[in-house]
Enzyme design. Structure first.
Site, mmCIF file in Angstrom:
data_model
loop_
_atom_site.group_PDB
_atom_site.id
_atom_site.type_symbol
_atom_site.label_atom_id
_atom_site.label_comp_id
_atom_site.label_asym_id
_atom_site.label_seq_id
_atom_site.Cartn_x
_atom_site.Cartn_y
_atom_site.Cartn_z
ATOM 1 N N CYS A 426 -40.286 -116.601 75.261
ATOM 2 C CA CYS A 426 -41.296 -117.204 73.967
ATOM 3 C C CYS A 426 -41.417 -118.450 75.040
ATOM 4 C CB CYS A 426 -40.193 -117.370 72.688
ATOM 5 S SG CYS A 426 -39.501 -117.861 71.996
ATOM 6 N N HIS A 470 -36.819 -119.512 68.305
ATOM 7 C CA HIS A 470 -38.092 -119.258 68.944
ATOM 8 C C HIS A 470 -38.583 -120.186 68.925
ATOM 9 C CE1 HIS A 470 -41.083 -116.226 69.456
ATOM 10 N NE2 HIS A 470 -41.989 -116.783 69.130
ATOM 11 N N ASP A 486 -48.918 -117.916 67.880
ATOM 12 C CA ASP A 486 -47.647 -117.300 68.347
ATOM 13 C C ASP A 486 -48.207 -116.836 69.460
ATOM 14 O OD1 ASP A 486 -44.992 -116.378 69.113
ATOM 15 O OD2 ASP A 486 -44.486 -115.963 67.120
#
Length: 670
Positions: A426, A470, A486
């Site tokens: 991520c 994250h 995201d």
């Protein structure tokens, strides 16, 4: 004779000494995880030496040898800890002293000193951990120490260990009500076990971000925090737990921005919320950062802001909740969040220029790629939303792979990830997205925290683990403020929509359990974590506020410290009076042995045998034979058996013996 038979027939002193050493070893064992290796090795060697002496009946070492070992231990402690004072040095010396004292077990007084040192050593374990596992381990240690203490006060005969253990358990059970009262009502000046601890070495989010930093957390299955919602739980895609906001990039590492603009020219939070608030409660595990990873977005007002007694909490302009010191202890937080919100300045401010800065000479190919995209007619006049969507489409269609093991990246990591290898976690997607947006001259920043939770709650609590760590991005839009995006969702939508995080390859032990039955392993883990959560909520997090809530339920309108102290003193005085009354009554009770002797005397008198109250069973047996002859042989045998059991260290049930004696006496009377 095998080992079991030999253990059964050991002399009383040898058996008790070996039991004492086993209890001491059990009590010391958890400390071996925290103390220097030499201390653990020395303690185990001393216990093994003392056990060998007890087994073989060897002589104890002289005081000169014990003194020399003590001086050596003190020197090693000073060498490893640089002091003989403080927690670490003190516990190290305590463990050594307790082990050395076993070499002086010559009398009951020595055993009592060792046992009371053991009780003190039990308390020191809570300086390191207050977990349920530690509590259960030390509960066994306390029971063992009490059993050894009972044995030390039973000098006659050879009482079984189980009998001493039962007496110890009963004695401990008598103290449980008093312990519960003290736990519930004893004034608390802070959270239970609120002792200062070093936060170094704890897992969790970092205040900076390098490529691979979040991926390493994905291999950590430990719990970051638990959360319980007052109403309906949000979807996993809405569970963004905001942590460090990173805006300064030096080409290798992202850190918090230290702006050079005056405060009046920097972007402010300017939070605007809509709809109903989502109320929630969190229990956060200790971490190494002074922040609260709260649900986006938790505002600072009277009804929504988090509160922790004794802590100073501040909402920063970037939306991150800061505390005045690292979370070195478990804390409980209640707050409210608005999922439908906007934040950030609506109008352009000069401080936003900090958020388009990129380091010179880093990632030149990425910057050229962004310039080429911007030069295309479709994006020449595109706004920030259109540019962000173009980047998401590129990620989704560009052959990128979401993986925990992308390998090491070089100096121009963004270039290599975005244009060559296309393998990342991520943080790779979030940081590359922010670099591209800044290359488009759009203010952007990286946000780290946690996203999602376990698929199912446990006892109503959602569990967020370190592997839910994250990284995502925010970009600024005029008239709107900051927009969360995201980039991971473009390549791994299940990670965001369902919290399906990648799992590292299992190790040897974990792989074996998964091979046997993964469902069973998950069930056992969830059960243990559920029990551990109840321990945390009901015991470790029992606070002053809950004490006052209890007083309100008992009828106190405005509870205070005086009310708490009055109730506690009243209950303790009542318990003391009840104990004194019980002791008075117990003192006046007749000894069961004396009652049996009187009944035996009465039964023998009915048979024509005259005995006196002070006659032992053996003497009474002789008088039975003299008065009754062969007719009284069975009665005499029972009396002699009672004498052997009473004075030779055995155990006898007086009630069952009396039943046999009464039946035999009735037969002899016919």
């Amino acid at each position: 004779m095998n080992l079991r038979q030999r253990l059964t027939h050991l002399p009383r002193e040898t058996r008790d000494t070996l039991f004492h050493l086993a209890v001491i070893g059990w009590t010391i064992a958890p400390h071996l995880l925290h103390l220097p290796l030499w201390c653990g090795g020395m303690a185990l060697a001393l216990l093994a030496w003392r056990a060998r002496l007890a087994w073989t009946g060897g002589a104890l070492p002289s005081r000169w040898i014990v003194t020399a070992l003590l001086v050596l231990a003190a020197g090693l402690t000073l060498w490893t800890e640089r002091t003989l004072l403080g927690k670490e040095a003190g516990i190290t010396m305590l463990v050594v002293l307790m082990s050395l004292k076993t070499l002086e077990l010559r009398a009951r007084r020595d055993a009592l000193v060792v046992l009371f040192l053991g009780f003190f050593l039990v308390l020191t374990h809570f300086l390191y951990s207050q977990s349920l596992g530690t509590g259960l381990w030390l509960l066994v240690a306390v029971w063992g120490l009490l059993t050894a203490l009972v044995l030390a006060h039973m000098p006659v005969g050879r009482p079984p260990l189980m009998r001493a253990g039962w007496v110890a358990a009963r004695a401990a059970a008598l103290g449980v009500p008093l312990m519960a009262v003290l736990f519930v009502l004893f004034p608390r000046v802070g959270p239970l076990w609120g002792l200062p601890q070093d936060a170094t070495g704890r897992t969790g989010l970092s205040g900076s971000l390098r490529m691979g930093g979040v991926a390493s957390l994905a291999e950590d299955d430990s719990i970051a925090f638990r959360v319980r919602f007052a109403g309906a739980s949000p979807a996993p895609a809405q569970m963004y737990w905001r942590g460090p906001v990173l805006s300064d990039f030096d080409g290798r590492e992202w850190t918090r921005l230290a702006s050079t603009f005056p405060v009046t020219l920097r972007p402010r939070l300017e939070l605007a919320v809509q709809g109903a608030p989502l109320r929630y409660e969190m229990t956060l595990e200790p971490s190494r950062l002074p922040l609260l990873p709260l649900l986006e977005m938790t505002p600072d007002d009277e009804t929504s802001a988090p509160r922790i007694e004794g802590w100073l909490l501040t909402l920063r302009p970037d939306g991150q909740w800061q505390v005045d010191r690292p979370l070195s202890e478990r804390v409980r937080v209640q707050a409210s969040a608005w999922l439908d919100h906007r934040h950030g300045p609506r109008d352009n401010v000069l401080g936003l220029r900090d958020l388009v800065q990129l380091p010179a000479s880093y990632n030149p190919r990425m910057l050229q790629w962004a310039a080429n995209l911007r030069a295309q007619p479709a994006y020449a006049q595109a706004d920030a939303h259109a540019l962000a969507q173009a980047l998401l489409q590129h990620i989704g269609r560009g052959g990128y792979t979401y993986t925990l093991e992308p390998g090491e990246y070089g100096r121009d990591a963004i270039d290599e990830f975005w244009l060559d290898r296309k393998l990342g976690f991520c943080e790779h997607y979030a940081t590359a997205f922010v670099v591209a947006m800044r290359a488009f001259d759009v203010p952007a920043r990286v946000v780290t925290g946690y996203q999602g939770a376990d698929p199912e709650p446990q006892d109503g609590w959602w569990i967020v683990r370190q592997r839910h760590a994250h990284a995502w991005a925010e970009y600024w839009v005029p008239g709107t403020g900051w927009v969360r995006i995201d980039p991971t969702s473009a390549v791994a939508p299940d990670r965001v929509q369902r919290s399906f995080s990648l799992r590292p390859p299992p190790g040897l032990v974990a792989g074996a359990f998964d091979t046997i039955d993964p469902a069973l392993a998950l069930l056992l883990r969830n059960a243990w974590e559920s029990v551990n959560n109840r321990w945390n909520q009901w015991v470790l997090n029992y606070s002053r506020g809950q004490q006052f809530d209890l007083l309100r339920q008992l009828g106190f309108e405005s509870p205070s410290w005086q009310d708490l102290a009055t109730l506690l003193i009243g209950l303790l005085c009542s318990a003391a009076l009840a104990g004194a009354g019980w002791a008075w009554w117990d003192r006046r009770r007749q000894d069961p042995w004396q009652r049996l002797q009187r009944r035996v005397q009465q039964r023998l008198a009915a048979l024509g045998v005259t005995v006196l109250p002070h006659h032992a069973p053996r003497t009474r047996a002789e008088r039975v034979r003299g008065a009754m002859g062969a007719r009284g042989e069975a009665l005499a045998a029972l009396l002699e058996a009672l004498d052997r059991e009473r004075y030779a260290g055995g155990t006898v049930s007086l009630r069952s013996w009396w039943r046999r004696f009464s039946a035999t006496a009735r037969g002899a009377a016919r």
